[in-house]
Design an enzyme around this catalytic site. Structure first.
Site, mmCIF file in Angstrom:
data_model
loop_
_atom_site.group_PDB
_atom_site.id
_atom_site.type_symbol
_atom_site.label_atom_id
_atom_site.label_comp_id
_atom_site.label_asym_id
_atom_site.label_seq_id
_atom_site.Cartn_x
_atom_site.Cartn_y
_atom_site.Cartn_z
ATOM 1 N N ASP A 145 37.678 49.653 23.616
ATOM 2 C CA ASP A 145 37.596 49.755 25.077
ATOM 3 C C ASP A 145 38.971 49.516 25.710
ATOM 4 O O ASP A 145 39.943 49.190 25.022
ATOM 5 C CB ASP A 145 36.577 48.710 25.574
ATOM 6 C CG ASP A 145 35.706 49.256 26.682
ATOM 7 O OD1 ASP A 145 36.156 50.140 27.426
ATOM 8 O OD2 ASP A 145 34.559 48.775 26.825
ATOM 9 N N ASP A 186 30.737 54.683 32.840
ATOM 10 C CA ASP A 186 29.474 54.391 32.153
ATOM 11 C C ASP A 186 28.289 55.149 32.753
ATOM 12 O O ASP A 186 28.136 55.222 33.977
ATOM 13 C CB ASP A 186 29.168 52.891 32.238
ATOM 14 C CG ASP A 186 30.197 52.065 31.476
ATOM 15 O OD1 ASP A 186 31.210 52.634 31.019
ATOM 16 O OD2 ASP A 186 29.978 50.851 31.348
#
Ligand code: GLA
Length: 391
Positions: free
Chosen positions: A146, A204
């Protein structure tokens, strides 16, 4: 001497080239903790999920990786080795990986290219080689990496992803490397060269129709960048989340209809996206199982030609996608984005497909021979997926 030097250089290049693509010749298929369980994860849960992936048929359907997302970390020991949270994972990651492997699955894990992850746990910046070695020693097969708490610019991102990809390669263990910087720095231009096999293209996903459509709209335009060993990742499938709980329930993620979940599976398969489920596989309804494990739709996603569908028409709320498959077959998807049922006719010649075809409606299984068109009505938010074989 010069020859030897050239030979070594060539081998390094070939090795690097190989390492970048052979790990994911078709889009990775996985189950991931985040969108349903968030940080509420532990070794008991992971074992139960591994059991369920095995017994429900998910593994046999192709979902090979079980990926532990953020929230597993417990800091570093006095030698700076990254360690799991001892309350959540008292037996340690090696024992868990052994268990997951004993079920025929592969294990994935998560870190971040900064000191801390998105949820604020210990991450890998400046410890890349050490962490890659640790992951390899546990038997990890996949790393989602990430980009929270890292600088905005592309130069640093490319460098940080490459540093970790090189560290993984040096560890001596094959690990798929999943770049996750949400498409902010257009990773489709550089993530494969940096050593990634897949890269998130968007923020997301949430468990809602509007989120799914927003993400689809971005990802569908990136078809030219996907190929064997290098995939656009429009984030996890929301199939089966049912608006229940977890991070994907935030910000209006109140759930989708079964028709919409089927569209999620259809579009992601057409776009050669990694198929990453994130529902509770221990308690799937028949409908959710039917969608997630549909052999015909998965075959389109996993087609060895490795092409992402191209959108060839978009008019009056209807999108048409086309994905060439091996042996000259073609997959077509017709998506109805509108709030009402729409009649639609698609003469195949109008999209360059002359002649007659045996046409399989992939979801219903109905086959029609000697066809030159598809004609029917498409329910609101539904997607018809066809597989054409030239006669
Ligand atoms: C980011 C990622 C998500 C998830 C969380 C974990 O938001 O995009 O997929 O990994 O971090 O904190």
């Amino acid at each position: 001497m010069k020859k030897l030097w050239l030979y070594s250089l060539l081998s390094i290049c070939l090795l690097q080239g190989r390492a970048q693509t052979h790990l994911a010749p078709t889009p990775p298929m996985a189950w991931m903790t985040w969108n349903y369980f968030g940080e509420n994860i532990n070794e008991q849960l992971i074992r139960e999920i591994a059991d369920a992936m095995h017994s429900s048929g998910m593994l046999q359907a192709g979902y090979q990786y079980l990926v532990i997302d953020d929230g597993w970390q417990g800091g570093r020991d006095n030698r700076n080795n990254i360690i799991p949270d001892s309350k959540k994972f008292p037996s340690g990651m090696k024992a868990l990986a052994d268990y997951v492997h004993s079920k025929g699955l592969k294990l994935g894990i998560y870190s971040d290219a900064a000191p801390l992850t998105c949820a604020g746990y210990t991450a890998s910046l400046h410890f890349e080689e050490q962490d890659a070695k640790t992951f390899a020693s546990w038997g990890i097969d996949y790393l989602k990496y990430d980009y929270c708490n890292a600088p905005k610019d592309s130069f640093t991102a490319k460098q940080r992803y490459k540093t970790m990809a090189d560290a993984l390669r040096k560890s001596g263990r094959d690990m798929v490397f999943a770049v996750c910087e949400w498409g902010e720095r257009q990773p489709w231009h550089w993530a494969a060269a940096a050593g990634g096999q897949l890269w998130r293209t968007t923020f997301d996903i949430r468990d809602s129709w509007s989120s799914m459509m927003g993400i689809y709209e971005i990802n569908v335009q990136l078809h030219a960048y996907a190929g064997s060993g290098r995939w656009n990742d429009p984030d996890m499938l929301i199939v089966g989340l049912g608006g229940n709980k977890g991070p994907s329930g935030d910000l209006g993620g109140t759930g989708c209809t079964i028709t919409e979940y089927q569209t999620n599976m259809s579009l992601w398969s057409m776009m050669a996206a990694p198929l990453i489920a994130t529902n509770d596989v221990r308690q799937m309804t028949q409908e959710v199982k039917r969608i997630l494990m549909h052999a015909g739709i998965i075959a389109i996603n996993q087609d060895s030609l490795g092409l992402q569908a191209k959108r060839i028409a978009s008019k009056d709320s209807i999108d048409v996608l086309l994905k060439p498959l091996v042996n000259g077959d073609v997959a077509i998807a017709i998506l109805n984005k509108s709030a009402t049922t729409q009649p639609y006719a698609l003469p195949f010649a109008s999209i360059g497909l002359e002649g007659r075809y045996t046409v399989q409606d992939v979801w219903t299984g109905t086959t029609t021979k000697r066809s030159q068109q598809w004609k029917g009505s498409i329910e609101s938010h539904a997607t018809v997926v066809l597989r054409l074989k030239k006669e």
